[in-house]
Every structure is written in C-alpha cells, then in structure tokens.
Scaffold this active site. Structure first.
Site, short mmCIF file in Angstrom:
data_model
loop_
_atom_site.label_atom_id
_atom_site.label_comp_id
_atom_site.label_asym_id
_atom_site.label_seq_id
_atom_site.Cartn_x
_atom_site.Cartn_y
_atom_site.Cartn_z
N ASP A 11 0.89 -1.16 0.00
CA ASP A 11 0.00 0.00 0.00
C ASP A 11 0.92 1.21 0.00
O ASP A 11 1.60 1.48 0.99
CB ASP A 11 -0.87 -0.04 1.27
CG ASP A 11 -1.73 1.22 1.42
OD1 ASP A 11 -1.52 2.19 0.66
OD2 ASP A 11 -2.61 1.21 2.31
N ASP A 53 -4.20 -1.61 -2.27
CA ASP A 53 -2.92 -2.31 -2.41
C ASP A 53 -2.56 -2.55 -3.87
O ASP A 53 -3.39 -3.03 -4.65
CB ASP A 53 -2.98 -3.66 -1.68
CG ASP A 53 -3.11 -3.47 -0.19
OD1 ASP A 53 -2.16 -2.93 0.40
OD2 ASP A 53 -4.17 -3.82 0.37
N GLN A 94 3.32 4.45 2.55
CA GLN A 94 3.18 3.98 3.94
C GLN A 94 3.78 2.60 4.22
O GLN A 94 4.24 2.35 5.32
CB GLN A 94 1.71 4.00 4.38
CG GLN A 94 0.83 2.93 3.74
CD GLN A 94 -0.44 2.69 4.55
OE1 GLN A 94 -1.14 3.61 4.95
NE2 GLN A 94 -0.75 1.43 4.78
N ASN A 104 16.18 -7.90 0.65
CA ASN A 104 14.99 -8.71 0.61
C ASN A 104 13.83 -7.88 1.15
O ASN A 104 13.98 -7.24 2.19
CB ASN A 104 15.24 -9.92 1.53
CG ASN A 104 14.16 -10.96 1.45
OD1 ASN A 104 12.99 -10.63 1.58
ND2 ASN A 104 14.55 -12.19 1.23
N ASP A 131 -7.87 -7.32 1.11
CA ASP A 131 -7.65 -5.99 1.67
C ASP A 131 -8.49 -5.83 2.94
O ASP A 131 -9.56 -6.42 3.05
CB ASP A 131 -8.04 -4.90 0.65
CG ASP A 131 -7.59 -3.52 1.11
OD1 ASP A 131 -6.49 -3.42 1.71
OD2 ASP A 131 -8.32 -2.53 0.87
N TYR A 228 1.64 1.22 14.66
CA TYR A 228 0.72 1.00 13.55
C TYR A 228 1.19 1.71 12.29
O TYR A 228 1.46 2.88 12.30
CB TYR A 228 -0.69 1.49 13.90
CG TYR A 228 -1.59 1.39 12.70
CD1 TYR A 228 -2.09 0.15 12.30
CD2 TYR A 228 -1.89 2.50 11.94
CE1 TYR A 228 -2.86 0.03 11.18
CE2 TYR A 228 -2.67 2.40 10.81
CZ TYR A 228 -3.15 1.16 10.43
OH TYR A 228 -3.91 1.05 9.31
N LYS A 231 -2.25 -2.23 7.60
CA LYS A 231 -2.46 -3.66 7.78
C LYS A 231 -1.60 -4.45 6.81
O LYS A 231 -1.07 -3.88 5.87
CB LYS A 231 -3.93 -3.99 7.53
CG LYS A 231 -4.72 -3.85 8.81
CD LYS A 231 -6.15 -3.55 8.55
CE LYS A 231 -6.30 -2.18 7.98
NZ LYS A 231 -5.78 -1.11 8.83
C1 F6R Z 1 -6.38 1.31 6.43
C2 F6R Z 1 -7.70 1.20 7.00
C3 F6R Z 1 -8.44 2.38 7.44
C4 F6R Z 1 -7.66 3.36 8.28
C5 F6R Z 1 -8.54 4.56 8.65
C6 F6R Z 1 -7.76 5.65 9.36
O1 F6R Z 1 -6.03 0.21 5.66
O2 F6R Z 1 -8.21 0.15 7.09
O3 F6R Z 1 -9.61 1.98 8.13
O4 F6R Z 1 -7.15 2.74 9.41
O5 F6R Z 1 -9.09 5.13 7.50
O6 F6R Z 1 -6.70 5.99 8.54
P1 F6R Z 1 -5.64 7.13 8.87
O7 F6R Z 1 -5.07 6.84 10.23
O8 F6R Z 1 -4.64 7.02 7.76
O9 F6R Z 1 -6.40 8.43 8.83
MG MG Z 2 -4.09 2.20 3.05
MG MG Z 3 -4.85 -2.18 2.06
#
Ligand code: F6R
Ligand code: MG
Ligand code: MG
Length: 364
Positions: A11, A53, A94, A104, A131, A228, A231
């Site tokens: 991602d 992704d 990210q 690797n 995802d 964090y 994911k």
């Molecule tokens: C990311 C995801 C989203 C984020 C949420 C907050 O894969 O599942 O639910 O966690 O949108 O995102 P941020 O912290 O980037 O504002």
């Molecule tokens: Mg994302």
């Molecule tokens: Mg994703």
C-alpha cells in the site's frame, strides 16, 4: 525448468482515503515491470489491485527471496510512491518502512508470497489477494482446501490426494515455525491455526510428492514497525488440479464467508467477502474486508490470464451473506466482538486514557 512465482504487494497510497488504487500508480507499476521483463530479469508479470494495495504478480527463474527481483519490486513501489506523493494520495509510501533496500523485501513492509515449482504439463494457479485484513485470514480457507473433506472431496476419492498435506505454521509473534502432517495431526494443527492473529499457515505441501501446494504472506506490519503503519493485507498462491485440489475446491471455502480481523482502523472484525476485482473497493466503514482471486495457467513462465475467479454469480449468495454479517457486526459499534480485544487493536488510546484515570481506580 524451475520456475518461481512471486507475488509482492504494498500500500503506497490510497485513493480516496484507504479505499482504492489510483490508475496512475498502476500505470507506473506496469512501466517498471515491463522494463524488468524487457531486461530478462522476469519472464512475465501482471499488475493488479485489491482495495488500496498495488499487486505485482511475477514469474522468473531466480528462486524465492531473490535480492534482484525483490529490489526491482521495491524500486517499482518507490517509483509509484513518487506519483502517489504528487497526487497527494493518502498514506503515500506507507508500507515502505525503511529508506534504503537491503537485500529482501521481507521485513521491510511489502507483503510477499513466493514459490519455486517445476511447471507441470498444465499448471493452474490461483493468486488470492485480500484488503482490510491480516495474514491469518488464509488459515480457515487453507485448512478447508487441504484438510477438510467436506470442502475438498478429492481428499477422499482422489488417489493422489488421499495421503493428505503438510501444513507449515508460523508463530508471527515469536518468529518460529512448525510443520503438521494431516490428516493425522489435524487436531494439533487446529489448536494453533484457530488463533489466526498469532499463528498463520505459511505454506502447504503435498505428502504424495513433497511439492509445494500453497504459499502465503505472513508479515505483520504493525509488529515490523513497532507501531501501527497499516495492515498486512495478505496474499496467497495456491496450485490446483492433479495432485492438488481442483480449482473449484480451492475457491469453495470463500462461498462461506468467515470473520477476519482488520476492518476499520485495523481494529475490527468483519466478514471476508469474495468479489470481482472491480468490486474490491472497500468504502463502507473502510470495508468490509475483500478477497479477490486471479487465476492463471502457466505456460513456460507465461502468465496466461488472469481469469477473475470470483466474478461468478455462484458467489452472489456468499456476498449477500457477507453483507448481512457485516450489518450484524456493525450494530455492535465500539463493542466486542466487532471491535478487536484491547491488546489486538492497531489503534488504541488505552495508555493515555489509563494514565489520565489511574488515580480514580479504587480497589473493590
Ligand atoms: C487502512 C484502514 C483504514 C484506516 C482509517 C484511518 O487500511 O483500514 O480503516 O485505518 O481510514 O486511517 P488514517 O489513520 O490514515 O487516517
Ligand atoms: Mg491504506
Ligand atoms: Mg490495504
């Protein structure tokens, strides 16, 4: 000829928010991989997307964990990140957790599933990509495909599958692995893989020939970074037919959506819904989690495909069931079991709230 199938994903910026993939990033990825094909480093490739992704599916002859192939993929993600930054996409770059590549991509952020095989006379493979979930999401389907006769009748009536399969399981918290012979050790296997936030099925092997049958990505990004960062939205390669389950047996577990972790803020449970690639755009409460399947026949390393495996009305009921499950879970709002247990959430305010209120807790 020994052939390697590598699926590497990251991602590197969402459009809009964390929902989808901007076409310019895919075009940039295509251009990088076309160059690598022209140079002879890879034989063939397919660039696709699942939610936010970017997915590179590649064939080559350099084996798994090959630094040149991994570096090329890393650089391709870096290049697409430049595009993402220009467009000010959300979370640009990210998953590229370090500034410089070091041999690797494992442990650096991108997810990777790879296998080295001797290409058979006909070699059908399905690449699953998900995802808004985590690597343990494959445990239940891989168990069903390779261990459960109620899913895969071939285990019972096909002489070349009757010996069963070996499951390699990784403890993603302690970085340890163990292998189980099934069906004999099925109950022991389930003790561990029934807890998918900690134990993931990394690979499956035929006990008939020892050949690899499936390989998944087991990275846990939140742990890699110590905080964090997104994911691990996993991928998994499964071979089909002959000594392996039929394509239909490989897809069948997804007709019964199961609940996985990773929805909204990586902190909620939700159903894993099988969809066509065009429907893998999770916008409701940043979800619900999606899985797509890209099917290929391999022809001397050429990726003949993809066939969009869940683009079939036969999965409509699964989609409807998944949506009903999503409604039911959403009703719980901030309560478990929709929300993950306190120590599993990828976002938490617990330490701050606890610190603020500590002096108000009294013994009872
Ligand atoms: C990311 C995801 C989203 C984020 C949420 C907050 O894969 O599942 O639910 O966690 O949108 O995102 P941020 O912290 O980037 O504002
Ligand atoms: Mg994302
Ligand atoms: Mg994703």
């Amino acid at each position: 000829m020994k052939l390697t199938l590598s699926v590497i994903k990251a991602d590197i910026g969402g459009w809009v928010g964390h929902c989808g993939m901007h076409p310019d990033l895919m075009a940039d990825g295509e251009a990088s991989l076309a160059k690598a094909k022209k140079s002879g480093l890879i034989i063939d490739y397919h660039v696709t997307k699942c939610g936010d992704d970017l997915q590179f599916i590649m064939t080559h002859t350099h084996g798994v964990d090959n630094s040149e192939v991994h570096e090329m993929a890393w650089n391709a993600f870096k290049s697409a990140t430049v595009v993402a930054k220009k467009l000010k996409l959300h979370g640009a770059g990210q998953d590229l957790l370090v500034d410089a590549f070091s041999g690797n991509v494992k442990g650096q952020g991108p997810g990777v599933a790879e296998m080295e095989i001797e290409e058979r006379e006909a070699e059908p493979v399905v690449v699953f990509m998900a995802d808004k979930t985590a690597s343990g999401a494959w445990n239940l389907p891989l168990y069903s495909i390779f261990g459960d006769p109620f899913n895969s009748i071939g285990l019972v009536i096909s002489s070349n599958m009757h010996k069963g399969f070996k499951f390699e399981v990784h403890d993603v918290k302690e970085s340890k692995k163990i292998t189980f012979d099934c069906p004999e050790e099925m109950y022991d296997l389930l003790v561990f893989i029934g807890s998918p936030s900690r134990y993931s099925v990394k690979a499956v092997y035929s006990r008939e020939t020892g050949e690899i049958a499936a390989s998944s990505s087991t990275q846990k990004l939140s742990m890699l970074a110590g905080r964090y960062v997104g994911k691990d939205d996993p991928v998994c390669i499964v071979r089909a037919q002959g000594i392996f389950p039929a394509v239909g047996e490989v897809l069948e577990p997804f007709a019964r959506p199961h609940i996985v972790e990773g929805w909204m803020r990586g902190s909620h449970h939700g159903p894993l819904i099988p969809v066509a690639v065009r429907e893998a755009v999770p916008t409701r409460f940043d979800g619900p989690p999606r899985v797509i399947g890209a099917g290929f026949q391999l022809a001397n390393g050429r990726l003949v495909g993809p066939l969009d495996m869940f683009d079939d009305i036969a999965f409509n009921n699964a989609r409807q069931q998944g949506l009903d499950m999503a409604d039911m879970l959403r009703r719980h709002g901030p309560f478990e079991p929709h929300r993950l247990p306190l120590d599993e959430m990828e976002y938490t305010t617990l330490p701050q709230v606890m610190k603020k209120l500590q002096h108000r807790f009294e013994s009872i």
